[in-house]
Enzyme design. Structure first.
Site, PDB file in Angstrom:
ATOM      1  N   GLU A 264       0.834  -1.218   0.000  1.00 10.64           N
ATOM      2  CA  GLU A 264       0.000   0.000   0.000  1.00 10.64           C
ATOM      3  C   GLU A 264       0.861   1.257   0.000  1.00 10.64           C
ATOM      4  O   GLU A 264       0.418   2.315  -0.414  1.00 10.64           O
ATOM      5  CB  GLU A 264      -0.913   0.026   1.241  1.00 10.64           C
ATOM      6  CG  GLU A 264      -2.200  -0.744   1.079  1.00 10.64           C
ATOM      7  CD  GLU A 264      -3.220  -0.470   2.178  1.00 10.64           C
ATOM      8  OE1 GLU A 264      -2.872   0.144   3.210  1.00 10.64           O
ATOM      9  OE2 GLU A 264      -4.370  -0.887   2.026  1.00 10.64           O
ATOM     10  N   HIS A 285       9.389 -26.797  -1.233  1.00  6.45           N
ATOM     11  CA  HIS A 285       8.897 -27.965  -1.972  1.00  6.45           C
ATOM     12  C   HIS A 285       7.811 -27.575  -2.965  1.00  6.45           C
ATOM     13  O   HIS A 285       7.087 -28.427  -3.467  1.00  6.45           O
ATOM     14  CB  HIS A 285       8.393 -29.021  -0.989  1.00  6.45           C
ATOM     15  CG  HIS A 285       9.474 -29.508  -0.065  1.00  6.45           C
ATOM     16  ND1 HIS A 285      10.102 -30.729  -0.211  1.00  6.45           N
ATOM     17  CD2 HIS A 285      10.082 -28.906   0.991  1.00  6.45           C
ATOM     18  CE1 HIS A 285      11.015 -30.863   0.734  1.00  6.45           C
ATOM     19  NE2 HIS A 285      11.034 -29.761   1.480  1.00  6.45           N
ATOM     20  N   LYS A 385     -14.016   0.017  -3.819  1.00  6.31           N
ATOM     21  CA  LYS A 385     -15.055   0.341  -2.834  1.00  6.31           C
ATOM     22  C   LYS A 385     -16.187   1.131  -3.481  1.00  6.31           C
ATOM     23  O   LYS A 385     -17.362   0.871  -3.228  1.00  6.31           O
ATOM     24  CB  LYS A 385     -14.461   1.154  -1.672  1.00  6.31           C
ATOM     25  CG  LYS A 385     -13.592   0.339  -0.728  1.00  6.31           C
ATOM     26  CD  LYS A 385     -13.195   1.176   0.470  1.00  6.31           C
ATOM     27  CE  LYS A 385     -12.219   0.460   1.367  1.00  6.31           C
ATOM     28  NZ  LYS A 385     -11.676   1.310   2.433  1.00  6.31           N
TER      29      LYS A 385
HETATM   30  O1  PA5 Z   1      -3.935   1.025   5.668  1.00  6.15           O
HETATM   31  C1  PA5 Z   1      -5.075   1.432   5.564  1.00  6.15           C
HETATM   32  O2  PA5 Z   1      -5.370   2.630   5.717  1.00  6.15           O
HETATM   33  C2  PA5 Z   1      -6.231   0.479   5.258  1.00  6.15           C
HETATM   34  O3  PA5 Z   1      -5.786  -0.852   5.169  1.00  6.15           O
HETATM   35  C3  PA5 Z   1      -7.275   0.583   6.373  1.00  6.15           C
HETATM   36  O4  PA5 Z   1      -6.671   0.337   7.604  1.00  6.15           O
HETATM   37  C4  PA5 Z   1      -8.430  -0.403   6.159  1.00  6.15           C
HETATM   38  O5  PA5 Z   1      -9.068  -0.151   4.929  1.00  6.15           O
HETATM   39  C5  PA5 Z   1      -9.470  -0.279   7.293  1.00  6.15           C
HETATM   40  O6  PA5 Z   1      -9.905   1.047   7.422  1.00  6.15           O
HETATM   41  P1  PA5 Z   1     -10.689   1.549   8.683  1.00  6.15           P
HETATM   42  O7  PA5 Z   1      -9.789   1.498   9.861  1.00  6.15           O
HETATM   43  O8  PA5 Z   1     -11.116   2.937   8.346  1.00  6.15           O
HETATM   44  O9  PA5 Z   1     -11.878   0.621   8.865  1.00  6.15           O
END
Ligand code: PA5
Length: 394
Positions: A264, A285, A385
């Protein structure tokens, strides 16, 4: 911890690239110091006493805590929880991580199980709007409402979210549930030292040890930058996959945590290394064949843990054999044209993992800056999303 980016790497490296990226050090250190999302560099741990108070309250009436969250609100605590809880020994208290799937068979089995056990909930979402988290919370709250009185529920729901925004904060205000804050200036994947992870982890480790180690790791800025420079150079040399390798099965979720952190952070604008992981000796393996003789797109980062609990088999310590295998695999992969980095740990404790984790935070942030992308956003995650929202008519 010690990171070796030379022994099995140097003859693969292009010194011009290393020099070019090393030349950006001052500029990048400054970028990190002035970034708005760098709250993880100075974590506020004044919440620890409150966390321990809430943990004790939960232990006094529950046999199980259901932690509901996904992504950065899940992976850190799940990674360390699975690392530091026994593989097989029966536990008096159970932590279940839910909210990471829309599988109806998983959910119905979970709901059925929760009818049989005294439990509490810790729902964790910075935005308060994440679909998987909201649906899971709703389903589990229904079970609670059938099982417990209003007064009991008040003792059993803990919400970790933004200090002012979102549905969950409104619910805290309306119902008076226990709550914790995820600070504004810390994004999900960098939130290990916030209540989002410290509360679930307080059920299995001494969180003060984790905090001490984390603070140690923050001192490794130079080492983290050198590692980031090598990673960046590997990309230019068409080694576009970093394969993290462990010899411990309980690292499974830590590898998932690393994949989120790097994936990310730098996977934007058509750039970034693809983070993958393998657990040895199992994967030797299977994918071991590809690493040894397949497409040379990989370099590897090995976790090398010097001391583990002893277990004698046929007169030999099993961990010694594990390390001989690890040394042999590194030699074999290097001879097959796969550059290797070795991250050596003395042992496996919350303090050591705290140090390793903040080291990786620094390395990920530096890597993002070296790719000239924002290390702290994840705009790509939004795309699916909004597609889902429009198909569900929301
Ligand atoms: O790194 C990030 O920002 C995402 O992986 C969020 O943590 C994830 O989408 C969950 O978001 P939230 O804490 O708003 O539910």
């Amino acid at each position: 911890m010690k990171i070796d980016i030379n022994t099995y790497m140097s003859h693969f490296l292009d010194s011009n690239l290393i020099e070019k990226y090393n030349g950006r050090k001052n500029e990048i250190f400054k970028k990190l110091d002035t970034a708005s999302m760098n709250g993880w560099l100075t974590p506020d741990v004044s919440c620890v006493s409150d966390i321990l108070r809430v943990r004790d309250k939960v232990l006094s009436h529950s046999k199980c805590l259901v932690v509901i969250g996904i992504g950065g609100s899940f992976l850190g605590s799940c990674a360390l929880y699975s690392m530091f809880t026994p593989y097989f020994k029966k536990r008096d208290f159970q932590v279940i991580f839910a909210g990471t799937t829309l599988s109806s068979s998983y959910m119905s089995e979970l709901l059925e199980y929760l009818e049989t056990v005294d439990f509490s909930i810790n729902v964790i979402s910075k935005s308060g709007t994440t679909m998987e988290t909201s649906l899971t919370y709703s389903a589990i709250k229904n079970v609670m409402e059938k099982k417990y009185s209003k007064e009991e529920i008040l003792e059993r729901i803990i919400i970790t979210t933004d200090s002012v925004k979102g549905n969950l904060r409104s619910e805290v205000k309306e119902k008076g549930y226990e709550s914790f804050i995820i600070p504004d200036n810390i994004g999900g994947r960098y939130s290990l030292l916030t209540p989002a992870h410290l509360l679930p982890l307080s059920f299995c480790i001494d969180i003060n040890e984790l905090i001490t180690g984390y603070q140690e790791g923050l001192k490794l800025k130079d080492e983290a930058f050198s590692y980031a420079v090598v990673r960046r150079s590997m990309f230019d040399q068409e080694k576009v996959v970093e394969n993290f390798v462990t010899y411990e099965n309980n690292f499974y979720y830590y590898m998932e945590w690393l994949k989120q952190l790097f994936g990310e952070t730098e996977g934007k604008e058509g750039k970034g290394l693809f983070p993958s992981s393998m657990i040895h000796t199992r994967d030797l393996h299977s994918l071991g064949q590809f690493v040894q003789e397949g497409n040379k797109i990989l370099f590897e980062t090995f976790f090398y843990i010097k001391n583990m609990p002893s277990c004698m088999v046929d007169g030999r310590n099993l961990h010694d054999i594990n390390l001989v295998v690890e040394d042999s695999v590194i030699a074999a992969h290097v001879s097959g044209g796969v550059p290797c980095i070795v991250l050596e740990l003395d042992n496996l404790t919350p303090k050591v993992i705290g140090e390793v984790s903040s080291f990786f935070f620094l390395a990920a942030a530096f890597s993002g800056f070296l790719f000239d992308v924002d290390p702290f956003n994840q705009p790509g995650v939004e795309v699916y999303k909004s597609e889902v929202r429009s198909r569900l008519g929301e």
